[in-house]
Design a protein around this motif. Structure first.
Motif, short mmCIF file in Angstrom:
data_model
loop_
_atom_site.label_atom_id
_atom_site.label_comp_id
_atom_site.label_asym_id
_atom_site.label_seq_id
_atom_site.Cartn_x
_atom_site.Cartn_y
_atom_site.Cartn_z
N SER A 166 4.11 -27.26 -25.07
CA SER A 166 4.50 -27.95 -26.30
C SER A 166 4.45 -26.98 -27.48
O SER A 166 3.92 -25.87 -27.38
CB SER A 166 3.56 -29.12 -26.56
OG SER A 166 2.25 -28.64 -26.83
N GLN A 167 4.96 -27.44 -28.60
CA GLN A 167 4.90 -26.63 -29.83
C GLN A 167 3.45 -26.32 -30.21
O GLN A 167 3.17 -25.27 -30.81
CB GLN A 167 5.60 -27.37 -30.97
CG GLN A 167 5.62 -26.63 -32.30
CD GLN A 167 6.44 -25.36 -32.26
OE1 GLN A 167 7.51 -25.33 -31.68
NE2 GLN A 167 5.94 -24.30 -32.90
N GLY B 41 -1.37 -30.82 -23.56
CA GLY B 41 -1.68 -29.60 -22.83
C GLY B 41 -0.74 -29.37 -21.66
O GLY B 41 -0.01 -30.27 -21.22
N PRO B 42 -0.74 -28.16 -21.09
CA PRO B 42 0.24 -27.76 -20.07
C PRO B 42 0.23 -28.56 -18.77
O PRO B 42 1.23 -28.53 -18.05
CB PRO B 42 -0.13 -26.29 -19.81
CG PRO B 42 -0.75 -25.82 -21.08
CD PRO B 42 -1.53 -27.01 -21.58
N THR B 43 -0.86 -29.24 -18.45
CA THR B 43 -0.87 -30.00 -17.19
C THR B 43 -0.52 -31.48 -17.38
O THR B 43 -0.38 -32.20 -16.38
CB THR B 43 -2.23 -29.88 -16.49
OG1 THR B 43 -3.27 -30.36 -17.37
CG2 THR B 43 -2.52 -28.44 -16.09
N TRP B 44 -0.36 -31.93 -18.63
CA TRP B 44 -0.06 -33.35 -18.88
C TRP B 44 1.22 -33.57 -19.68
O TRP B 44 1.77 -34.68 -19.67
CB TRP B 44 -1.23 -34.00 -19.64
CG TRP B 44 -2.41 -34.32 -18.79
CD1 TRP B 44 -3.53 -33.55 -18.61
CD2 TRP B 44 -2.61 -35.48 -17.98
NE1 TRP B 44 -4.40 -34.16 -17.75
CE2 TRP B 44 -3.86 -35.35 -17.35
CE3 TRP B 44 -1.85 -36.63 -17.74
CZ2 TRP B 44 -4.38 -36.32 -16.49
CZ3 TRP B 44 -2.36 -37.60 -16.88
CH2 TRP B 44 -3.61 -37.43 -16.27
N TYR B 45 1.70 -32.59 -20.35
CA TYR B 45 2.81 -32.74 -21.31
C TYR B 45 4.08 -33.24 -20.61
O TYR B 45 4.47 -32.75 -19.56
CB TYR B 45 3.07 -31.40 -21.98
CG TYR B 45 4.13 -31.42 -23.05
CD1 TYR B 45 3.96 -32.15 -24.22
CD2 TYR B 45 5.30 -30.67 -22.90
CE1 TYR B 45 4.92 -32.15 -25.22
CE2 TYR B 45 6.27 -30.67 -23.90
CZ TYR B 45 6.08 -31.40 -25.05
OH TYR B 45 7.03 -31.40 -26.03
N ARG B 46 4.77 -34.23 -21.25
CA ARG B 46 6.03 -34.76 -20.73
C ARG B 46 7.13 -34.76 -21.80
O ARG B 46 8.14 -35.45 -21.67
CB ARG B 46 5.85 -36.20 -20.23
CG ARG B 46 4.85 -36.37 -19.08
CD ARG B 46 4.87 -37.80 -18.59
NE ARG B 46 3.74 -38.12 -17.73
CZ ARG B 46 3.73 -37.97 -16.41
NH1 ARG B 46 4.80 -37.49 -15.80
NH2 ARG B 46 2.67 -38.31 -15.71
N GLY B 47 6.95 -33.98 -22.85
CA GLY B 47 7.84 -34.04 -23.99
C GLY B 47 9.30 -33.76 -23.69
O GLY B 47 10.19 -34.34 -24.33
#
Length: 362
Positions: free
Chosen positions: A238-239, A280-286
């Motif tokens: 993410s950003q 964070g990288p293991t949860w992000y769905r953006g």
């Protein structure tokens, strides 16, 4: 390092037998047909033993010449060769790799995984590495849901050694479900493993603890890798990552160092709270939301100096390219136990490897 299994005490077995006698006939039958293992743990003693569940009974075998041999009447459980280099922490950035295969979210569906890899010639008919000097990336979530998690793990453990011997590399990335199991969040564990952990007299997360062979191997793995011009991870960047000016090296190190902390402990630290949860990288769905800003994606690609990001975590029915293939989703719903796909990158060509071995441009 010496490994052994701690035997169950007679009282524990008696307690379990008493509990089992009160179960329904179907529950008793499922225990009687349960096969699981092997499990291997550290010990200060000189003897190495592996522990198995065979037809619902606990059995133990000696480890000879680093080979684990299953007992009789124990189905087709793995018989792994131990790898003395299993816990080596490898680089998280690579250049000059000619071919890459990536897939995700196996969730204990061993049979689907094997068929998919065989049909696309990543492994041979004996399930050995056949991808030469190529790199294979599993972008997380081998744990939970399905009934053959341990088979998946030991298979990947073997491929790790075989790939390196062939001049290739296996990148086994940690997903949110690996992190959940390590910290004892067992909401999605298959019922089979609840029974197995009772028989083994350990909490499920302890079967993959820091004193176990598989646990030590998993704890040596990265969460994010960069290969050529592609970034691989489970959820997404993410950003917020860019704003925090994080590096791969620092993030991967923080993941390894803190994976055993509880959720409250992680949330007390602002940076760890970001890395392990939310954006964070293991949860992000953006990337999959309709209001996602493509300028954010451009910022992220520029930050890492890559052309694309490959992610799992958000389920699709196939390998899917988004934003002109600048984001590629490889969670092809293997977890349903019916089929799956993988992504091949060869000489900068993006290819869908389908369940029957058909390969088409992405």
């Amino acid at each position: 390092m010496k490994r052994t299994i701690f035997a169950l005490y007679g009282a524990t077995l008696l307690t379990f037998a008493t509990q089992a006698s009160a179960d329904t006939p179907n529950q008793q039958a499922s225990v009687a047909t349960l096969n699981d293992g092997p499990y291997l743990f550290d010990s200060n003693s000189g003897q190495q033993n592996a522990q198995w569940i065979c037809a619902g009974k606990l059995k133990q075998t000696a480890v000879a010449n680093k080979r684990l041999t299953r007992p009789n009447h124990c189905g087709e459980l793995p018989e792994p060769m131990l790898n003395p280099q299993a816990t080596e922490v490898l680089a998280d950035s690579y250049q000059g790799v000619d071919k890459i295969v990536a897939l995700s979210d196996v969730h204990g569906q061993y049979e689907v995984l094997i068929k998919l890899l065989r049909s696309n010639k990543i492994i041979d008919q004996d399930n050995n590495w056949a991808f030469g000097k190529g790199h294979m990336v599993m972008t997380g979530d081998m744990f939970d849901r399905g009934p053959q998690v341990n088979e998946v793990l030991w298979f990947m453990y073997r491929l790790d050694r075989q790939a390196k011997a062939a001049g290739g590399q296996l990148h086994l990335l940690m997903g949110n479900h690996e992190q959940m199991v390590m910290r004892g969040d067992l909401r999605y564990v298959n019922d089979k493993y609840q029974t197995a952990s009772t028989l083994l007299n350990r909490q499920y997360q302890e079967l993959y603890g820091k004193d176990s062979e598989l646990g030590q191997w998993l704890r040596s793995k990265h969460t994010i890798v960069k290969i050529n011009d592609t970034l691989f991870l489970h959820g997404g960047i993410s950003q917020e990552w860019v704003d925090r000016e994080l590096t791969l090296d620092r993030a991967n190190r923080l993941y390894r160092e803190n994976i055993d902390k509880t959720k409250p402990e992680l949330k007390q630290d602002e940076l760890l709270n970001f890395l392990f949860f939310g954006n964070g990288p293991t949860w992000y769905r953006g990337y999959f939301k309709p209001d996602f800003d493509t300028q954010e994606l451009a910022n992220i690609l520029n930050y890492f100096k890559v052309k694309r990001i490959v992610v799992g975590h958000t389920s699709q029915t196939r390998v899917l390219g988004l934003f002109d293939n600048r984001v590629i989703a490889v969670d092809s719903s293997i977890k349903l136990g019916q089929s799956g796909e993988l992504l091949l990158i060869e000489k900068n060509k993006l290819i869908r490897g389908q369940y029957d071995g058909t390969q088409t441009p992405l």
